[in-house]
Enzyme design. Structure first.
Site, PDB file in Angstrom:
ATOM      1  N   CYS A 122     -22.488  10.316  10.124  1.00  0.00           N
ATOM      2  CA  CYS A 122     -22.885  11.499   9.681  1.00  0.00           C
ATOM      3  C   CYS A 122     -21.627  12.053   8.987  1.00  0.00           C
ATOM      4  O   CYS A 122     -20.909  11.496   8.461  1.00  0.00           O
ATOM      5  CB  CYS A 122     -23.682  12.236  10.826  1.00  0.00           C
ATOM      6  SG  CYS A 122     -22.868  11.929  12.382  1.00  0.00           S
ATOM      7  N   THR A 123     -21.275  13.442   9.474  1.00  0.00           N
ATOM      8  CA  THR A 123     -20.173  14.171   8.858  1.00  0.00           C
ATOM      9  C   THR A 123     -19.027  13.743   9.737  1.00  0.00           C
ATOM     10  O   THR A 123     -18.138  13.419   9.516  1.00  0.00           O
ATOM     11  CB  THR A 123     -20.363  15.735   8.606  1.00  0.00           C
ATOM     12  OG1 THR A 123     -21.334  15.823   7.577  1.00  0.00           O
ATOM     13  CG2 THR A 123     -19.247  16.519   8.400  1.00  0.00           C
TER      14      THR A 123
END
Length: 248
Positions: free
Chosen positions: A147-148
């Site tokens: 994800c981030t």
């Protein structure tokens, strides 16, 4: 006694919080193959050397749980180098416009409650995405998923995958907590929110806590009859096949 991980973060120039799930032990004594399953933060701004190092893993694909708003044009070289698949998990509204007022007017306990609610939504609202993720494991793909910051969406995905591979819950939670050592989300979020926010209000969002993952696992236990039932019946995943693919 402090947990000491056998899973050191893989060292990159610009990619953070990335590690190999290889060598975790299943209940039957087998171990996960090394260099097959990588979890991480966003690799999209990888350096040339980082891309070369990732290429050495011979990845079949890179799976991205981020929403469109989290991406940057500068990620084009990475996109050209790998089969990069987007399957966004968008829990709530994480835009700056929504979060900043909440944070400015909130407290540490509000921030922590926000994260607990965030995790409780994973097993309920995102069955399609996490089911597709586990079906890639059914197919025996060698992959990096991210994800981030590589801690929340990736952390929950890892808990599902390690559960499917019959790794004990204490080990799953310990792996999850490794993001506090390897995590660059403080930098990521500091850049995102160029605002003077009190550290005690930001900290619950920047770190992982066992209570966050346990909140999601408790929903699985209480609402879906436990992890084995959730994986097999709710997500319709062939866990035996996943084990054959990765355990040695």
């Amino acid at each position: 006694m402090q947990h000491v991980s056998m899973h050191e973060a893989i060292s990159f120039d610009t990619i953070q919080n990335t590690r190999d799930l290889g060598a975790y032990q299943a209940a039957d004594g087998r171990r996960i193959q090394a260099r097959r399953l990588l979890r991480g933060a966003n690799p999209g701004l990888a350096s040339v050397a980082d891309i070369a190092k990732l290429k050495s893993y011979q990845l079949d694909l890179v799976l991205d749980f981020r929403s469109e708003g989290e991406k940057q044009a500068a990620e084009a070289p990475f996109a050209a180098a790998f089969a990069w698949i987007a399957d966004p998990v968008m829990v709530g509204n994480l835009s700056q416009e929504t979060l900043l007022p909440l944070l400015r007017n909130g407290s540490a306990e509000h921030s922590r409650q926000f994260m607990l609610d965030f995790y409780r939504a994973f097993p309920v609202n995102y069955q399609a995405q996490f089911g597709r993720f586990l079906r890639l494991a059914e197919q025996g793909k060698t992959m990096l998923y991210h994800c981030t910051a590589g801690k929340d969406r990736t952390g929950f995905a890892s808990a599902l995958l390690l559960s499917a591979l019959d790794v004990e819950r204490a080990t799953i939670v310990a792996d999850y907590l490794e993001s506090n050592r390897n995590n660059a989300s403080a930098k990521v979020l500091a850049q995102l929110f160029k605002a003077d926010l009190a550290p005690e209000i930001m900290r619950p969002l920047l770190n992982v806590e066992a209570a966050y993952l346990e909140a999601a696992l408790t929903v699985i236990d209480e609402e879906y009859g436990g992890m084995p039932h959730y994986l097999r019946q709710v997500l319709d995943v062939d866990v035996e096949r996943i084990r054959r693919n990765y355990l040695v």
